[in-house]
Design a protein around this motif. Structure first.
Motif, PDB file in Angstrom:
ATOM      1  N   LEU A 107      -8.453  24.698  46.367  1.00  0.00           N
ATOM      2  CA  LEU A 107      -9.145  24.301  47.599  1.00  0.00           C
ATOM      3  C   LEU A 107      -9.678  25.515  48.338  1.00  0.00           C
ATOM      4  O   LEU A 107     -10.858  25.581  48.698  1.00  0.00           O
ATOM      5  CB  LEU A 107      -8.196  23.506  48.502  1.00  0.00           C
ATOM      6  N   PHE A 108      -8.818  26.499  48.567  1.00  0.00           N
ATOM      7  CA  PHE A 108      -9.263  27.718  49.252  1.00  0.00           C
ATOM      8  C   PHE A 108     -10.148  28.559  48.339  1.00  0.00           C
ATOM      9  O   PHE A 108     -11.045  29.266  48.801  1.00  0.00           O
ATOM     10  CB  PHE A 108      -8.055  28.531  49.729  1.00  0.00           C
ATOM     11  N   GLY A 109      -9.903  28.463  47.034  1.00  0.00           N
ATOM     12  CA  GLY A 109     -10.702  29.213  46.071  1.00  0.00           C
ATOM     13  C   GLY A 109     -12.152  28.784  46.044  1.00  0.00           C
ATOM     14  O   GLY A 109     -13.033  29.579  45.681  1.00  0.00           O
ATOM     15  N   MET A 110     -12.445  27.541  46.414  1.00  0.00           N
ATOM     16  CA  MET A 110     -13.834  27.079  46.466  1.00  0.00           C
ATOM     17  C   MET A 110     -14.630  27.891  47.474  1.00  0.00           C
ATOM     18  O   MET A 110     -15.792  28.239  47.239  1.00  0.00           O
ATOM     19  CB  MET A 110     -13.891  25.592  46.808  1.00  0.00           C
ATOM     20  N   ALA A 111     -14.013  28.196  48.623  1.00  0.00           N
ATOM     21  CA  ALA A 111     -14.694  29.008  49.640  1.00  0.00           C
ATOM     22  C   ALA A 111     -14.894  30.433  49.134  1.00  0.00           C
ATOM     23  O   ALA A 111     -15.929  31.056  49.376  1.00  0.00           O
ATOM     24  CB  ALA A 111     -13.882  29.014  50.937  1.00  0.00           C
ATOM     25  N   THR A 112     -13.891  30.953  48.412  1.00  0.00           N
ATOM     26  CA  THR A 112     -14.010  32.283  47.828  1.00  0.00           C
ATOM     27  C   THR A 112     -15.135  32.318  46.802  1.00  0.00           C
ATOM     28  O   THR A 112     -15.947  33.250  46.768  1.00  0.00           O
ATOM     29  CB  THR A 112     -12.680  32.688  47.158  1.00  0.00           C
TER      30      THR A 112
ATOM     31  N   GLU B  13     -10.755  30.898  38.052  1.00  0.00           N
ATOM     32  CA  GLU B  13     -11.272  32.262  38.214  1.00  0.00           C
ATOM     33  C   GLU B  13     -11.822  32.579  39.608  1.00  0.00           C
ATOM     34  O   GLU B  13     -12.548  33.557  39.783  1.00  0.00           O
ATOM     35  CB  GLU B  13     -12.333  32.568  37.145  1.00  0.00           C
ATOM     36  N   SER B  14     -11.484  31.776  40.613  1.00  0.00           N
ATOM     37  CA  SER B  14     -11.932  32.066  41.980  1.00  0.00           C
ATOM     38  C   SER B  14     -11.302  33.363  42.460  1.00  0.00           C
ATOM     39  O   SER B  14     -10.083  33.521  42.437  1.00  0.00           O
ATOM     40  CB  SER B  14     -11.534  30.923  42.927  1.00  0.00           C
ATOM     41  N   GLY B  15     -12.141  34.293  42.892  1.00  0.00           N
ATOM     42  CA  GLY B  15     -11.666  35.570  43.369  1.00  0.00           C
ATOM     43  C   GLY B  15     -11.654  36.658  42.312  1.00  0.00           C
ATOM     44  O   GLY B  15     -11.597  37.841  42.642  1.00  0.00           O
TER      45      GLY B  15
ATOM     46  N   PHE C  92     -14.093  23.138  41.901  1.00  0.00           N
ATOM     47  CA  PHE C  92     -13.763  21.727  42.145  1.00  0.00           C
ATOM     48  C   PHE C  92     -13.633  20.975  40.823  1.00  0.00           C
ATOM     49  O   PHE C  92     -12.647  20.270  40.581  1.00  0.00           O
ATOM     50  CB  PHE C  92     -14.856  21.087  43.013  1.00  0.00           C
ATOM     51  N   LEU C  93     -14.618  21.137  39.951  1.00  0.00           N
ATOM     52  CA  LEU C  93     -14.622  20.416  38.672  1.00  0.00           C
ATOM     53  C   LEU C  93     -13.515  20.915  37.753  1.00  0.00           C
ATOM     54  O   LEU C  93     -12.847  20.119  37.082  1.00  0.00           O
ATOM     55  CB  LEU C  93     -15.982  20.579  37.986  1.00  0.00           C
TER      56      LEU C  93
END
Length: 455
Positions: free
Chosen positions: A105-110, A278-280, A308-309
């Motif tokens: 969830l937070f990774g989407m913003a990242t 792999e967010s971030g 998200f996906l």
């Protein structure tokens, strides 16, 4: 001390509180400062997947925005979604899935922020191709060239020893051996030859293959998962309850089972979640930079749908099936756990076959995507003349991947992933105002355009 113990100690240090705080802190910062963009702008972002920019809005790029996302998804939807989720649940209990959700969830913003910066600071290289990613926004945005080089070196290490080769090849070859009795010694050369045939065609060939395989396999895998969940709907509330309760109180939720702690659930969920989406890490921005667009914020929105996906959809399907069928308590390891879960859920051995085929295609496209990521990092450091040498070494790594011990592979992958994240997260903090300004400007122009259309 054995090599595995040494690597485990290094891994525990890298994925300790500093990196966990940095990852969650960056995600939280952009979540709040961008007004929960990953929630309120998700419908718009999903609509952009099927809406191409036209005329003056369409900027320079090597591939379409959808193809760029498909390349990024090719690199992210892989063993992490099938093997990684099972590994996380067995190591940290069902509660690891909750922490996987939270980091996603937070990774989407990242992911939005890093892909926005990738488009804003990209350049055209000597061959006329788009070059972008953290190494470019670190150098051109922050002006810290040594940090950019550090990221590029870490990116090559991840491509060679982390997500890019060993875990994917290992998963494919052993799954094919277990399900279809094809010896590893035969499957490894086949994969190597197929990878070589595609990566020699560069980003356009990689993205065209990914744009076909990834959507098809993701939809099929999710559809089968939904069938299993529907067939076992009575166990779903208990499974979700177990996931949430064991995230905060594993000893109570799991009947006093030894070895499960809140910290272990957090570390397993965060590490496997980052491995999957792999967010971030700074990988997806390399693909995002190649998109045909003039709007950094627009590509940021499209790219954040990848997290998200990948995690909130595909990983969730895997996790729910593993928990509701009880397969996570099996003495099996890796893909065998997910195979067992799908076989139990469908009531037929065909479930395991479906998982194996999904793993085959997901892992194969991840190899392709990470070859491209590593190549762009290599070009940044050494120029275009060494590309052939890089591809040759990458192919050798693919050929070797099937014959390395599984536990060592996952630990090594986590270490190089963590090392890659540090320079990128520092850059996101340093360029946070650029992200906020670009976002504000984009939505202001959208608002004006809508008012003019209404008039």
């Amino acid at each position: 001390m054995s090599m595995t113990q040494l690597l485990s100690s290094i891994n525990a240090f890298i994925w300790g509180p500093p990196l966990l705080i940095l990852l969650s802190g960056v995600g939280l910062y952009f979540t709040f400062r961008l007004g929960f963009i990953q929630v309120f702008q998700l419908p718009r972002a999903l609509s952009y997947l099927f809406k191409r920019e036209k005329g003056a809005q369409k900027g320079k790029g090597d591939v379409s925005a959808f193809a760029a996302l498909s390349t990024a998804l090719a690199a992210t939807i892989g063993t992490g979604n099938i093997v990684g989720v099972a590994t996380a649940v067995q190591a940290g209990g069902p509660g690891a899935i909750f922490w996987m959700w939270l980091v996603a969830l937070f990774g989407m913003a990242t992911k939005y922020a890093e892909c926005l910066l990738a488009v804003k600071y990209r350049i055209i290289d000597k061959r006329g191709f788009i070059a972008g990613g953290p190494m470019y926004y670190i150098e051109r945005g922050l002006g810290i060239k040594w940090l950019a080089k550090m990221f590029a070196i870490c990116g090559i290490l991840v491509a060679f020893f982390g997500i890019g080769t060993f875990p994917q090849v290992q998963a494919i070859t052993h799954a094919m051996q277990n399900s279809f009795h094809i010896p590893v010694e035969i499957m490894a050369p086949i994969i190597t030859l197929l990878v070589a045939a595609i990566i020699l065609g560069g980003i356009k060939r990689i993205s065209s293959v990914a744009a076909i395989i990834v959507p098809f396999m993701a939809v099929l895998y999710v559809a089968i998962s939904i069938v299993i969940i529907t067939l076992n709907w009575q166990q779903v509330p208990a499974a979700v309850g177990l996931i949430i309760e064991s995230a905060f109180n594993p000893q109570s939720a799991l009947g006093g089972a030894l070895g499960y702690t809140v910290m272990k659930a957090i570390q397993s969920g965060v590490a496997r979640g980052i491995f999957s989406n792999e967010s971030g890490l700074g990988s997806a921005p390399i693909a995002a930079a190649a998109a045909q667009t003039k709007e950094p914020a627009r590509q940021g929105l499209i790219s954040m749908t990848g997290t998200f996906l990948d995690t909130l959809i595909v990983c969730t399907m895997t996790g729910i099936v593993i928990v509701l069928t009880g397969a996570w308590q099996s003495p099996e390891a890796g893909a065998a756990v997910t195979n067992l879960a799908f076989s139990e859920g469908l009531g037929t051995a065909a479930g395991g076959t479906i998982v194996t085929l999904g793993l085959l295609f997901f892992a194969f496209t991840t190899i392709l995507g990470w070859c491209y990521y590593g190549e762009r990092c290599f070009v940044y450091l050494a120029g275009v003349k060494g590309v052939k040498a890089y591809r040759f070494i990458f192919i050798i790594m693919v050929a070797c991947g099937a014959f390395i011990h599984l536990e060592t592979i996952w630990i090594l992958a986590d270490i190089v992933n963590g090392l890659m994240a540090f320079p990128n997260l520092i850059a996101l903090i340093g360029l946070r105002k650029v992200v906020l300004d670009e976002t504000r400007s984009y939505f202001e122009r959208l608002s004006i355009a809508h008012q003019d259309a209404d008039d």
